[in-house]
Enzyme design. Sequence first.
Site, mmCIF file in Angstrom:
data_model
loop_
_atom_site.group_PDB
_atom_site.id
_atom_site.type_symbol
_atom_site.label_atom_id
_atom_site.label_comp_id
_atom_site.label_asym_id
_atom_site.label_seq_id
_atom_site.Cartn_x
_atom_site.Cartn_y
_atom_site.Cartn_z
ATOM 1 N N GLY A 95 2.959 -5.283 10.834
ATOM 2 C CA GLY A 95 3.195 -4.088 10.019
ATOM 3 C C GLY A 95 2.921 -2.773 10.721
ATOM 4 N N TYR A 102 0.835 -1.205 0.000
ATOM 5 C CA TYR A 102 0.000 0.000 0.000
ATOM 6 C C TYR A 102 0.872 1.259 0.000
ATOM 7 C CZ TYR A 102 -2.704 3.809 2.102
ATOM 8 O OH TYR A 102 -3.254 5.039 2.376
HETATM 9 N N1 LIG Z 1 -8.195 7.220 6.231
HETATM 10 C C1 LIG Z 1 -6.922 7.499 6.543
HETATM 11 O O1 LIG Z 1 -6.551 7.573 7.727
HETATM 12 C C2 LIG Z 1 -5.927 7.741 5.444
HETATM 13 C C3 LIG Z 1 -4.609 8.028 5.819
HETATM 14 C C4 LIG Z 1 -3.665 8.259 4.820
HETATM 15 C C5 LIG Z 1 -4.041 8.251 3.482
HETATM 16 N N2 LIG Z 1 -5.319 7.961 3.138
HETATM 17 C C6 LIG Z 1 -5.682 7.980 1.703
HETATM 18 O O2 LIG Z 1 -6.761 8.879 1.534
HETATM 19 C C7 LIG Z 1 -7.618 8.446 0.488
HETATM 20 C C8 LIG Z 1 -9.042 8.377 1.000
HETATM 21 O O3 LIG Z 1 -9.082 7.482 2.110
HETATM 22 P P1 LIG Z 1 -10.458 7.069 2.790
HETATM 23 O O4 LIG Z 1 -10.157 6.643 4.155
HETATM 24 O O5 LIG Z 1 -11.469 8.139 2.531
HETATM 25 O O6 LIG Z 1 -10.797 5.776 1.929
HETATM 26 P P2 LIG Z 1 -12.186 5.294 1.306
HETATM 27 O O7 LIG Z 1 -11.983 3.855 0.959
HETATM 28 O O8 LIG Z 1 -13.316 5.656 2.193
HETATM 29 O O9 LIG Z 1 -12.273 6.164 -0.018
HETATM 30 C C9 LIG Z 1 -11.660 5.797 -1.257
HETATM 31 C C10 LIG Z 1 -12.688 6.011 -2.367
HETATM 32 O O10 LIG Z 1 -12.070 5.690 -3.624
HETATM 33 C C11 LIG Z 1 -12.988 4.903 -4.400
HETATM 34 N N3 LIG Z 1 -12.172 4.105 -5.331
HETATM 35 C C12 LIG Z 1 -11.211 3.189 -5.038
HETATM 36 N N4 LIG Z 1 -10.693 2.685 -6.166
HETATM 37 C C13 LIG Z 1 -11.321 3.300 -7.208
HETATM 38 C C14 LIG Z 1 -11.207 3.192 -8.626
HETATM 39 N N5 LIG Z 1 -10.383 2.338 -9.219
HETATM 40 N N6 LIG Z 1 -11.996 3.986 -9.384
HETATM 41 C C15 LIG Z 1 -12.865 4.856 -8.800
HETATM 42 N N7 LIG Z 1 -13.012 4.992 -7.483
HETATM 43 C C16 LIG Z 1 -12.249 4.212 -6.694
HETATM 44 C C17 LIG Z 1 -13.736 4.091 -3.342
HETATM 45 O O11 LIG Z 1 -14.974 3.596 -3.788
HETATM 46 C C18 LIG Z 1 -13.893 5.097 -2.223
HETATM 47 O O12 LIG Z 1 -15.073 5.865 -2.353
HETATM 48 C C19 LIG Z 1 -7.050 7.106 0.021
HETATM 49 O O13 LIG Z 1 -6.274 7.354 -1.127
HETATM 50 C C20 LIG Z 1 -6.177 6.647 1.170
HETATM 51 O O14 LIG Z 1 -5.115 5.843 0.720
HETATM 52 C C21 LIG Z 1 -6.270 7.704 4.085
HETATM 53 O O1 LIG Z 2 -9.457 -2.266 16.202
HETATM 54 C C1 LIG Z 2 -8.346 -1.727 16.260
HETATM 55 C C2 LIG Z 2 -7.868 -0.898 15.218
HETATM 56 C C3 LIG Z 2 -6.612 -0.340 15.348
HETATM 57 N N1 LIG Z 2 -5.844 -0.565 16.450
HETATM 58 C C4 LIG Z 2 -4.532 0.086 16.578
HETATM 59 O O2 LIG Z 2 -4.737 1.482 16.499
HETATM 60 C C5 LIG Z 2 -3.649 2.116 15.823
HETATM 61 C C6 LIG Z 2 -4.193 2.896 14.631
HETATM 62 O O3 LIG Z 2 -4.679 1.973 13.683
HETATM 63 P P1 LIG Z 2 -5.570 2.396 12.406
HETATM 64 O O4 LIG Z 2 -6.680 3.269 12.846
HETATM 65 O O5 LIG Z 2 -5.903 1.142 11.689
HETATM 66 O O6 LIG Z 2 -4.588 3.299 11.555
HETATM 67 P P2 LIG Z 2 -3.130 2.999 10.969
HETATM 68 O O7 LIG Z 2 -2.858 1.561 10.867
HETATM 69 O O8 LIG Z 2 -2.168 3.821 11.784
HETATM 70 O O9 LIG Z 2 -3.251 3.539 9.476
HETATM 71 C C7 LIG Z 2 -3.897 4.786 9.120
HETATM 72 O O10 LIG Z 2 -2.970 5.825 9.172
HETATM 73 C C8 LIG Z 2 -1.862 5.656 8.302
HETATM 74 C C9 LIG Z 2 -0.983 6.860 8.443
HETATM 75 O O11 LIG Z 2 -0.544 7.031 9.767
HETATM 76 C C10 LIG Z 2 -2.346 5.556 6.862
HETATM 77 O O12 LIG Z 2 -1.249 5.257 6.044
HETATM 78 C C11 LIG Z 2 -3.371 4.458 6.701
HETATM 79 O O13 LIG Z 2 -3.919 4.532 5.401
HETATM 80 C C12 LIG Z 2 -4.471 4.668 7.718
HETATM 81 O O14 LIG Z 2 -5.357 3.568 7.655
HETATM 82 C C13 LIG Z 2 -2.708 0.973 15.420
HETATM 83 O O15 LIG Z 2 -1.721 0.852 16.398
HETATM 84 C C14 LIG Z 2 -3.582 -0.267 15.462
HETATM 85 O O16 LIG Z 2 -2.877 -1.447 15.760
HETATM 86 C C15 LIG Z 2 -6.304 -1.364 17.482
HETATM 87 O O17 LIG Z 2 -5.603 -1.566 18.479
HETATM 88 N N2 LIG Z 2 -7.543 -1.927 17.364
#
Ligand SMILES: NC(=O)c1ccc[n+]([C@@H]2O[C@H](COP(=O)([O-])OP(=O)(O)OC[C@H]3O[C@@H](n4cnc5c(N)ncnc54)[C@H](O)[C@@H]3O)[C@@H](O)[C@H]2O)c1
Ligand SMILES: O=c1ccn([C@@H]2O[C@H](COP(=O)(O)OP(=O)(O)O[C@H]3O[C@H](CO)[C@@H](O)[C@H](O)[C@H]3O)[C@@H](O)[C@H]2O)c(=O)[nH]1
Length: 346
Positions: A305, A162
């Site tokens: 991871g 990822y």
């Molecule tokens: N949530 C976090 O903490 C976090 C942290 C770091 C980065 N990101 C990045 O931010 C972005 C948004 O994250 P999120 O948590 O809102 O995820 P999410 O899964 O809720 O949103 C992703 C959206 O992209 C759409 N999508 C995926 N593949 C597609 C494709 N091939 N064509 C068209 N649409 C597609 C999905 O349907 C979804 O609506 C992602 O790129 C993710 O990697 C998220």
């Molecule tokens: O049910 C749960 C879910 C998570 N965790 C812990 O909570 C922390 C945060 O986990 P999570 O909310 O899954 O976020 P991350 O794994 O830190 O990843 C998020 O934040 C990253 C950046 O910091 C982004 O790269 C990822 O896309 C996004 O999913 C981690 O230590 C997990 O092991 C638990 O203990 N129990």
Amino acid sequence: MLWGGHFEVRSATFEWAGETSVKVLVCGGAGYIGSHMVRALSRSGHEAVTFDNLVTGHREAVGDSAFILGDLLNTHEIEAAFASHGPFDAVIHLSALSLVGESVADPCRYYLNNVTGTLNLLGTMKAAGVTRLVFSSTAAVFGHPRADLIDEDHPTAPINPYGSSKLMVERILADAAVAYGLRSVSLRYFNAAGASPEGDIGESHQPETHLVPNVLRSAMAGDSRLKVFGADYATRDGTCVRDYVHVDDLAAAHLQSLAFLDKNPGAHAFNLGNGQGFSVLEVIEAAQRVTGKTIARDMVDRRPGDPAVLVASSARARAQLGWSPVYTRIDDIIETAWRWHTQQRY
Ligand SMILES: NC(=O)c1ccc[n+]([C@@H]2O[C@H](COP(=O)([O-])OP(=O)(O)OC[C@H]3O[C@@H](n4cnc5c(N)ncnc54)[C@H](O)[C@@H]3O)[C@@H](O)[C@H]2O)c1
Ligand SMILES: O=c1ccn([C@@H]2O[C@H](COP(=O)(O)OP(=O)(O)O[C@H]3O[C@H](CO)[C@@H](O)[C@H](O)[C@H]3O)[C@@H](O)[C@H]2O)c(=O)[nH]1
């Protein structure tokens, strides 16, 4: 797809901070962060068009805003979106598959969706002369941190497919800046959390892997006990420490990035976080304060991871984008998420 030569610049400058309304294609706009982005654009007087295949997104999350069902892996669908709803002044690209464990189990699916999908988008942007892109990157590009605060000079060394897929896109954007004049900002979010204060849009993933929604589900249901992944890390209470940043603060950074790109050619990257780390147990305590409920939990093995600590330095985003998060207290962030969870609509 035509790849030679420079992008044709469709319009020379946009006054993002001023009165001018611009039209933005939001790929992944039906997702968690994307739906808050769509709302932020329309509340700032801009026009958002969502393009999403709904693999993890929700049609309800964009309400009355323009929506196109399409997949970035189908070039004709993205071209059709540009033809039917363009011209666009910029693209915000949040579409991705983003589960670390899934990416380890099926890396090719991740590279195909996240890298090939982005290449298809860039090709279509180039053909249409759209020269501004804000891309959702991640703290996962850094891998295991070598500093307490991770700034943009920290080495990038992703430890899962990822994170690698996001770093590959960042590198493609750097090359595209030189070759075609594409302007881009990669925003490396740390842990997105919270929801719109209205409580009508928020995080809804199936399965849900993120900490804050899982904590709140345990608070709601009582029957689902939270699993705490690892209590033997070298942190203050043994659980992992993360930097939680409100989803509306992330959306604001995208608007500021679009303004920044108006004046700054090239490919840029910014780390977005609050600069403050909270352990899993501290998040649980905050959620107990906010909800007034006891959160049942089981201490289980580490999740593969997971780095022990991930905290951002966002000094560059503050200095160059003028970005400053509004939500700095974990209780305030969780409170908005709680409002969503108590009336969850999708
Ligand atoms: N949530 C976090 O903490 C976090 C942290 C770091 C980065 N990101 C990045 O931010 C972005 C948004 O994250 P999120 O948590 O809102 O995820 P999410 O899964 O809720 O949103 C992703 C959206 O992209 C759409 N999508 C995926 N593949 C597609 C494709 N091939 N064509 C068209 N649409 C597609 C999905 O349907 C979804 O609506 C992602 O790129 C993710 O990697 C998220
Ligand atoms: O049910 C749960 C879910 C998570 N965790 C812990 O909570 C922390 C945060 O986990 P999570 O909310 O899954 O976020 P991350 O794994 O830190 O990843 C998020 O934040 C990253 C950046 O910091 C982004 O790269 C990822 O896309 C996004 O999913 C981690 O230590 C997990 O092991 C638990 O203990 N129990």
